[in-house]
Design a protein around this motif. Structure first.
Motif, PDB file in Angstrom:
ATOM      1  N   ALA A 274      35.938 -21.611 -44.394  1.00 49.37           N
ATOM      2  CA  ALA A 274      36.842 -21.578 -43.246  1.00 49.37           C
ATOM      3  C   ALA A 274      38.155 -22.217 -43.673  1.00 49.37           C
ATOM      4  O   ALA A 274      38.196 -23.364 -44.111  1.00 49.37           O
ATOM      5  CB  ALA A 274      36.238 -22.346 -42.065  1.00 49.37           C
ATOM      6  N   LEU A 275      39.246 -21.452 -43.549  1.00 45.70           N
ATOM      7  CA  LEU A 275      40.515 -21.920 -44.083  1.00 45.70           C
ATOM      8  C   LEU A 275      41.662 -21.329 -43.263  1.00 45.70           C
ATOM      9  O   LEU A 275      41.751 -20.105 -43.110  1.00 45.70           O
ATOM     10  CB  LEU A 275      40.643 -21.498 -45.549  1.00 45.70           C
ATOM     11  N   SER A 276      42.494 -22.201 -42.709  1.00 45.67           N
ATOM     12  CA  SER A 276      43.671 -21.768 -41.967  1.00 45.67           C
ATOM     13  C   SER A 276      43.317 -20.754 -40.888  1.00 45.67           C
ATOM     14  O   SER A 276      43.981 -19.730 -40.749  1.00 45.67           O
ATOM     15  CB  SER A 276      44.702 -21.163 -42.934  1.00 45.67           C
ATOM     16  N   GLN A 277      42.284 -21.032 -40.130  1.00 47.61           N
ATOM     17  CA  GLN A 277      41.808 -20.197 -39.027  1.00 47.61           C
ATOM     18  C   GLN A 277      41.394 -18.802 -39.480  1.00 47.61           C
ATOM     19  O   GLN A 277      41.408 -17.843 -38.710  1.00 47.61           O
ATOM     20  CB  GLN A 277      42.877 -20.089 -37.932  1.00 47.61           C
ATOM     21  N   HIS A 278      41.040 -18.688 -40.757  1.00 50.62           N
ATOM     22  CA  HIS A 278      40.547 -17.421 -41.298  1.00 50.62           C
ATOM     23  C   HIS A 278      39.245 -17.691 -42.062  1.00 50.62           C
ATOM     24  O   HIS A 278      38.972 -18.809 -42.492  1.00 50.62           O
ATOM     25  CB  HIS A 278      41.564 -16.785 -42.240  1.00 50.62           C
TER      26      HIS A 278
END
Length: 339
Positions: A274-278
């Motif tokens: 999960a990274l930068s809302q992606h």
């Protein structure tokens, strides 16, 4: 690959060579290199687990014609010897797989590296013109201060010995640039407001292993807001850091620099991040052999993992298990589809 003979005095000459390669490719090949690798995986059996042709062999020899204003009427050809190219080879292979396996990514990456560069890169890889691929990267993406070069008689040597993140990751322009603001609580602080920019994503291991996934925890730590003692000389305030964000939105892929991690801290590598809302999915990794000071790479196609090592004669093989006796240098995650 055999060395190529051409006139190469400036970037326009390299452009001419690439254009000729593209025209030749239209007649010579019906499949991309990626499609051939995919077909090899699907048609492989347990007795033959290697790809049928070498891919990005280590090093390379590139032959150019000397300057146009040479006094002699006899053309002088100069050989460029590429050494220690493993610092870019593994990433070039992973980059190719990412771009061919994700239809919209070439357009996105073209915003940062240039549309023509991305198109030429894919064309040269598909034509297996590997030495030209490396010259394309060196010529257009790298600074001369990043490699050592020496001229000896009618030969030029370009040595890429060093760190793969210096030679590759940091040359992706602002693709993975992040920004974090900070404000000191002390009004007398000489640098009360700061903007912290980073061009790469360096993930430091936690001081104590967390109860959940350590890599996801380290990524969260890199991006999350925090409050720390101000490090400005003579300041006794607290510095408040904002949430770190990507300067140009969530990139198509992210390279996590994992060089600070020890093997015992990496017993588990998450397939999803999960990274930068992606949501990002594990696409590949680069590996480091400390004894040989040599980099190799692993990546997946259709759920099958392959190991690439430019020093091997069969340098692209299917994997049953991760390569042994190698340290993890980086993890590469691609942004998942929004479907």
């Amino acid at each position: 690959m055999e060395s190529k003979f051409c006139v190469l005095n400036d970037p326009e000459d390299l452009q001419t060579l690439i254009t000729n390669t593209e025209n030749r490719l239209q007649f010579e090949r019906s499949k991309t290199l990626f499609e051939e690798i995919r077909a090899s995986i699907n048609n492989n059996d347990e007795e033959d687990r290697s790809f049928w042709r070498p891919v990005l062999p280590w090093g390379g020899v590139y032959t150019i014609r000397a300057g146009r204003k040479a006094i002699s009427c006899t053309p002088l050809y100069v050989k460029i010897y590429l050494k220690n190219t493993c610092t870019i080879d593994g990433f070039l292979m992973i980059l190719y797989v990412i771009l061919r396996d994700n239809q919209g990514f070439p357009r996105e990456l073209g915003v940062f590296l240039g549309k023509q560069f991305v198109e030429h890169f894919l064309t040269l890889m598909d034509s297996c013109d590997y030495t030209t691929v490396k010259m394309l990267w060196i010529w257009y993406r790298m600074s001369k201060k990043q490699y050592r070069s020496a001229v000896c008689q009618a030969a030029l040597e370009i040595d890429l010995f060093g760190n793969e993140h210096d030679n590759f990751t940091e040359n992706l322009e602002n693709l993975m640039s992040t920004m974090q603001e900070s404000l000191c609580t002390s009004w007398s602080c000489r640098t009360r407001f700061q903007e912290l920019l980073k061009r790469t994503v360096i993930i430091n291991p936690p001081h104590e292993l967390p109860p959940r996934d350590p890599i996801q925890s380290a990524v969260d730590e890199f991006f999350c807001p925090k409050i720390l003692l101000c490090t400005e000389l003579g300041c006794d305030g607290l510095r408040e850091f904002s949430h770190r964000v990507f300067c140009h939105g969530a990139p198509p892929f992210v390279i996590l620099n994992m060089q600070q991690w020890k093997a015992e801290e990496l017993s588990y590598v998450p397939y999803h991040l999960a990274l930068s809302q992606h949501r990002y999915s594990l696409e590949g990794a680069t590996l480091f052999n400390k004894e040989e000071h040599h980099y190799s790479a692993a990546f997946q196609i259709d759920g099958y993992w392959m190991h690439y090592d430019g020093l091997r004669s069969d340098n692209l093989i299917l994997l049953h298990k991760p390569p042994e006796l190698l340290l993890l240098s980086s993890l590469v995650y691609t942004r998942a589809s929004e479907k």
